[in-house]
Design a protein around this motif. Structure first.
Motif, short mmCIF file in Angstrom:
data_model
loop_
_atom_site.label_atom_id
_atom_site.label_comp_id
_atom_site.label_asym_id
_atom_site.label_seq_id
_atom_site.Cartn_x
_atom_site.Cartn_y
_atom_site.Cartn_z
N THR A 5 -32.08 12.48 2.28
CA THR A 5 -31.45 13.29 1.25
C THR A 5 -30.78 12.37 0.24
O THR A 5 -30.19 11.36 0.62
CB THR A 5 -30.39 14.23 1.86
OG1 THR A 5 -31.02 15.10 2.79
CG2 THR A 5 -29.71 15.08 0.78
N PHE A 7 -29.71 11.96 -4.37
CA PHE A 7 -29.62 12.52 -5.71
C PHE A 7 -30.65 11.80 -6.58
O PHE A 7 -30.75 10.56 -6.55
CB PHE A 7 -28.22 12.32 -6.30
CG PHE A 7 -27.34 13.53 -6.18
CD1 PHE A 7 -26.77 14.11 -7.30
CD2 PHE A 7 -27.07 14.09 -4.94
CE1 PHE A 7 -25.94 15.22 -7.19
CE2 PHE A 7 -26.25 15.19 -4.81
CZ PHE A 7 -25.68 15.76 -5.94
N SER A 17 -29.77 15.58 -9.52
CA SER A 17 -29.36 16.64 -8.61
C SER A 17 -29.85 16.30 -7.20
O SER A 17 -30.60 15.35 -6.99
CB SER A 17 -29.94 17.99 -9.06
OG SER A 17 -31.35 17.94 -9.12
N LYS A 18 -29.43 17.09 -6.25
CA LYS A 18 -29.75 16.81 -4.86
C LYS A 18 -31.24 16.98 -4.61
O LYS A 18 -31.87 17.94 -5.07
CB LYS A 18 -28.95 17.74 -3.94
CG LYS A 18 -29.01 17.36 -2.47
CD LYS A 18 -28.07 18.22 -1.64
CE LYS A 18 -28.07 17.80 -0.18
NZ LYS A 18 -27.16 18.64 0.63
N ASP A 20 -34.35 16.37 -1.42
CA ASP A 20 -34.80 16.02 -0.08
C ASP A 20 -36.16 15.35 -0.20
O ASP A 20 -37.01 15.79 -0.99
CB ASP A 20 -34.90 17.25 0.81
CG ASP A 20 -33.54 17.88 1.08
OD1 ASP A 20 -32.57 17.13 1.26
OD2 ASP A 20 -33.46 19.13 1.08
N SER A 132 -28.74 7.80 -1.73
CA SER A 132 -29.28 8.57 -0.62
C SER A 132 -28.57 8.19 0.67
O SER A 132 -27.75 7.28 0.71
CB SER A 132 -30.79 8.30 -0.48
OG SER A 132 -31.05 6.93 -0.34
N GLN A 323 -21.53 13.48 -6.52
CA GLN A 323 -21.52 14.66 -7.39
C GLN A 323 -21.10 14.33 -8.82
O GLN A 323 -21.33 15.12 -9.74
CB GLN A 323 -20.56 15.73 -6.83
CG GLN A 323 -21.00 16.30 -5.49
CD GLN A 323 -20.50 15.50 -4.29
OE1 GLN A 323 -20.13 14.33 -4.42
NE2 GLN A 323 -20.47 16.14 -3.13
N LEU A 348 -22.13 12.47 -0.11
CA LEU A 348 -23.40 13.21 -0.10
C LEU A 348 -23.39 14.34 0.91
O LEU A 348 -24.06 15.37 0.70
CB LEU A 348 -24.54 12.23 0.19
CG LEU A 348 -25.97 12.77 0.16
CD1 LEU A 348 -26.30 13.34 -1.22
CD2 LEU A 348 -26.94 11.69 0.56
N ALA A 351 -22.41 17.53 -0.70
CA ALA A 351 -23.16 17.95 -1.90
C ALA A 351 -23.97 19.21 -1.62
O ALA A 351 -24.43 19.44 -0.51
CB ALA A 351 -24.09 16.84 -2.34
#
Length: 351
Positions: A5, A7, A17-18, A20, A132, A323, A348, A351
């Motif tokens: 995970t 950004f 943005s976040k 995966d 990450s 963030q 994170l 987030a």
């Protein structure tokens, strides 16, 4: 595959943005690192916004990585679980060209693999960087972090530190030399610290009179306001070496004129558009040199980390949450940071 995970950016016009994503499985010569801190480099912004025209989306930036090793492949002997480790701008290279054989992987003739936005040769996908929670890296491209160094402050050494250390060493900066540093930002402040630690007489060039006091605190012996023609003239033909760290296009001739005969100015800032071309006569009359330098090889990066560990040199940082990365990018464009943002990757999880 390893679930990860972070950004990242999905296009040049969208904020980070976040995301995966998947990393490759651990290979025998790999280490897995849980990321604690990641510095924010101007190259991250250039890549996220495709300002160099080579970004493949989605992209997860970050190449100033500090973390703890959580797994090692069965062929790894240099590291063990629990070690504090670092990852810089490269995660692989061909290992057989002349540059790689000389420990200059950054000049790999077949192209090194960037920590992000690089072609990941083992999975067929792209590399994803340090914004990450974890990363898997070939052990040859992992660095030991000296115990004495603050891990967060050490993160920017993996790019800003080696980017300035390598040319200072290549051009043999040391006692008795007069060295100029152009620009007081993430790179420039490390250039001052390192050149000072090497014993040089260090002069900062800046457009901002308000930076005089801070430059002196960092180790500068003198500060010159580069927009002041009289101040610049006072230093003509006096510099052995100038390290230009500015990442925006600007005239180079005013600085070339300050070099001694056989002096060198080396560029390490990477602007989105070219600098105006210098006048060739400024180089011819004085046998002066205009050069460039790109990060450093793995052995030299470890040398730099050990040098900093012996002298307790780290970056001046401002810690942020992941963030806040988009705000940090805007502030970085305004030079509103002293002098490197570092992301606390524990954020994170929220987030």
């Amino acid at each position: 595959m390893l679930a990860s995970t972070g950004f990242g950016a999905t296009s040049a016009n969208e904020p980070l943005s976040k995301l995966d994503f998947q990393r490759r499985d651990l290979r025998p010569d790999d280490v897995q690192i849980d990321i604690l801190f990641c510095g924010v480099c101007h190259s991250d912004l250039h890549t996220a916004r495709n300002e160099w025209g080579n970004t493949i989306y989605p992209v997860v930036p970050g190449h100033e990585i500090i973390g703890r090793i959580t797994r090692v492949g069965n062929q790894v002997t240099r590291f063990k679980e629990g070690d504090l480790a670092g990852v810089g701008c490269m995660v692989d290279s061909c290992q057989h060209c002349s540059a790689c054989s000389e420990g200059l992987e950054q000049y790999c003739e077949n192209g090194f693999v960037g920590t992000y936005n690089g072609e990941e040769g083992h999975s067929g996908g792209m590399t994803y960087g340090g914004y990450s929670n974890n990363i898997i890296v070939r052990d040859k491209f992992v660095l030991r972090i000296p115990d004495k160094l603050d891990p967060a402050g050490a993160a920017p050494l993996l790019c800003a530190g080696i980017t300035t250390y390598s040319p200072l060493r290549q051009w043999k900066v040391g006692p008795g030399q007069k060295v100029g540093i152009v620009g007081l930002g993430g790179l420039g402040h490390m250039g001052i610290k390192l050149a000072h630690a090497m014993g040089a007489h260090v002069v900062l060039f800046t457009t901002s009179p308000g930076k005089r006091e801070d430059a002196k605190r960092l180790g500068a012996d003198d500060v010159v306001i580069s927009r002041d023609a009289q101040e610049m003239r006072a230093h003509r033909n006096s510099f052995d070496f100038i390290l230009n760290t500015v990442a925006a296009p600007h005239p180079l001739d005013p600085f070339i004129e300050l070099l001694k005969r056989d002096g060198t100015m080396t560029l390490v800032g990477a602007p989105a558009t070219p600098h105006p071309s210098p006048q060739v006569f400024n180089l011819i009359f004085g046998r002066k040199r205009l050069a460039g330098s790109l990060i450093g090889g793995i052995a030299e990066t470890q040398e730099m980390l050990d040098f900093c560990g012996e002298r307790d040199i780290v970056s001046d940082i401002e810690m942020i949450r992941i963030q806040d990365i988009n705000d940090a990018y805007e502030r970085m464009l305004k030079s509103d940071v002293k002098y490197r943002f570092v992301i606390d990757m524990a954020s994170l999880r929220a987030a």
